[in-house]
Design a protein around this motif. Structure first.
Motif, short mmCIF file in Angstrom:
data_model
loop_
_atom_site.label_atom_id
_atom_site.label_comp_id
_atom_site.label_asym_id
_atom_site.label_seq_id
_atom_site.Cartn_x
_atom_site.Cartn_y
_atom_site.Cartn_z
N GLN A 1 -33.49 -6.14 14.80
CA GLN A 1 -32.14 -5.92 15.32
C GLN A 1 -31.78 -4.44 15.26
O GLN A 1 -32.08 -3.77 14.28
CB GLN A 1 -31.12 -6.72 14.52
N LEU A 2 -31.12 -3.98 16.30
CA LEU A 2 -30.53 -2.65 16.32
C LEU A 2 -29.04 -2.83 16.61
O LEU A 2 -28.66 -3.20 17.72
CB LEU A 2 -31.19 -1.76 17.37
N ILE A 3 -28.22 -2.60 15.58
CA ILE A 3 -26.81 -2.94 15.65
C ILE A 3 -25.97 -1.66 15.67
O ILE A 3 -26.07 -0.81 14.77
CB ILE A 3 -26.39 -3.82 14.45
N THR A 4 -25.15 -1.52 16.68
CA THR A 4 -24.17 -0.45 16.87
C THR A 4 -24.76 0.92 16.54
O THR A 4 -25.52 1.46 17.35
CB THR A 4 -22.88 -0.75 16.11
N ILE A 5 -24.47 1.51 15.37
CA ILE A 5 -24.89 2.90 15.12
C ILE A 5 -26.41 3.03 15.05
O ILE A 5 -26.93 4.15 15.22
CB ILE A 5 -24.25 3.48 13.84
N LYS A 6 -27.12 1.95 14.83
CA LYS A 6 -28.59 1.99 14.82
C LYS A 6 -29.18 1.89 16.23
O LYS A 6 -30.36 2.18 16.43
CB LYS A 6 -29.15 0.86 13.96
N ALA A 7 -28.35 1.48 17.17
CA ALA A 7 -28.83 1.25 18.53
C ALA A 7 -28.78 2.55 19.34
O ALA A 7 -28.09 2.68 20.34
CB ALA A 7 -28.01 0.16 19.22
N THR A 8 -29.52 3.54 18.88
CA THR A 8 -29.58 4.84 19.54
C THR A 8 -30.68 4.84 20.60
O THR A 8 -31.57 3.98 20.60
CB THR A 8 -29.87 5.95 18.53
N ARG A 9 -30.63 5.82 21.47
CA ARG A 9 -31.69 5.96 22.47
C ARG A 9 -33.06 6.08 21.79
O ARG A 9 -34.02 5.43 22.19
CB ARG A 9 -31.43 7.20 23.33
N ARG A 10 -33.14 6.90 20.76
CA ARG A 10 -34.42 7.11 20.08
C ARG A 10 -34.94 5.81 19.49
O ARG A 10 -36.13 5.47 19.65
CB ARG A 10 -34.26 8.16 18.99
N ASN A 11 -34.08 5.08 18.79
CA ASN A 11 -34.52 3.85 18.14
C ASN A 11 -34.93 2.77 19.13
O ASN A 11 -35.90 2.04 18.93
CB ASN A 11 -33.43 3.32 17.21
N VAL A 12 -34.17 2.64 20.22
CA VAL A 12 -34.49 1.63 21.22
C VAL A 12 -35.81 1.96 21.91
O VAL A 12 -36.70 1.09 22.03
CB VAL A 12 -33.35 1.49 22.26
N LEU A 13 -35.98 3.20 22.33
CA LEU A 13 -37.23 3.58 23.00
C LEU A 13 -38.42 3.45 22.05
O LEU A 13 -39.50 2.99 22.46
CB LEU A 13 -37.13 5.00 23.54
N ARG A 14 -38.23 3.82 20.81
CA ARG A 14 -39.32 3.71 19.83
C ARG A 14 -39.70 2.25 19.63
O ARG A 14 -40.90 1.91 19.54
CB ARG A 14 -38.90 4.35 18.51
#
Length: 302
Positions: free
Chosen positions: A60-73
């Motif tokens: 899960q990537l929730i709000t502040i963790k759901a950054t462009r970098r984290n999603v693409l990674r």
């Protein structure tokens, strides 16, 4: 189907999933707008629970963790890990937006827009999503569930202020302000995607809401190897609505799924979800790549 490269040598298919839920975005990235929503985080939690119950390894990537970098990674890690026959489920719950298309052959009067997912610190353009999906190996099965607004034909869409409830659409004036403030970044992103794909002058307009085989889409990736199904929350001239616990689309999907009691394939799931929503929000189903067999399978089945 012959399986290769399994770490345990079993050859058994494996499943991974990524669940993105964003109740608000960073004011720094959106020119002071935070776009508060109520149910997106709960959507991600509930879809992760569904995926886990089906044997998928859920992230899960929730709000502040759901950054462009984290999603693409996370997308690239899944594409690297999975092989033919494996399953990847991607769910997104949050605002949709638009930026000007700068790589397409468009008439100046057409006002072409590229559709986006509003991640916490910036938008993910449809071109990028399409290219990331193309990185998955031959015959990997990918199911994308998007509970957001992607109005490519925004001039035909109703004003969000006139829609009951909370639409998951970045307001037009905010979208324009954000794009103008960060134009160099978003324009360069589109050019980089076109360059990486080896295509010049391409326009995968509305790819998030309309992932279908077309001349524009296949111009980016001529040999699309994974089997992709996208079920989006609404038509391209409608709005996906937020709720108190779940978004309208995700809530109806969970009701139809009924804790795994659902019987049928992806097409039946889509039909029942659509039937349970008002005419003002009619989910779409699109496929890309060799998805005919995948369509006939029970959803979330490794």
């Amino acid at each position: 189907m012959t399986k290769k490269g399994k770490a345990d040598g079993s050859g058994a298919p494996r499943g991974l999933s990524l669940h993105i839920g964003i109740n608000e975005v960073s004011a720094d990235a959106y020119e002071g707008w935070t776009g508060p929503l109520a149910a997106c985080e709960a959507d991600a939690h509930d879809m992760a629970a569904l995926a886990s119950a089906r044997g998928l390894k859920a992230t899960q990537l929730i709000t502040i963790k759901a950054t462009r970098r984290n999603v693409l990674r996370a997308l690239r890690a899944a594409a690297k890990a999975l092989v033919a026959g494996d399953l990847f489920v991607l769910t997104f719950s949050g605002h949709g937006g638009q930026v000007d298309d700068v790589t397409g052959d468009e008439d100046e009067q057409d006002d072409k827009l590229d559709e986006t997912w509003c991640l916490y610190d910036g938008q993910l353009i449809d071109d990028e999503l399409y290219l990331e999906l193309s990185r998955f190996a031959q015959d990997v099965r990918v199911l994308v569930l998007s509970d957001s607004c992607h109005s490519g034909t925004v001039t035909r869409a109703p004003d969000p202020a006139l829609v009951n409830g909370r639409p998951r659409q970045m307001p037009r004036d905010i979208a324009r302000r954000v794009y103008q403030a960060h134009r160099a970044f978003y324009d360069e992103l589109q050019r980089d995607v076109a360059k990486a794909a080896g295509a010049a002058s391409v326009d995968p307009d509305t790819a998030l809401a309309n992932v279908a085989v077309s001349q524009r889409l296949t111009a980016i990736v001529k040999d699309f190897k994974p089997a992709v199904i996208l079920i989006s929350g609404c038509q391209d001239n409608q709005f996906s609505m937020d709720g108190d616990h779940n978004g309208a689309f995700t809530g109806q999907l969970l009701r139809v799924w009924n804790d795994g009691r659902f019987k049928g394939n992806h097409a039946r799931l889509h039909a029942l979800v659509r039937a349970g929503l008002p005419a003002t929000q009619s989910p779409n189903l699109f496929t890309l790549g060799p998805a005919a067999e995948f369509l006939q399978q029970t959803p979330f089945t490794i």
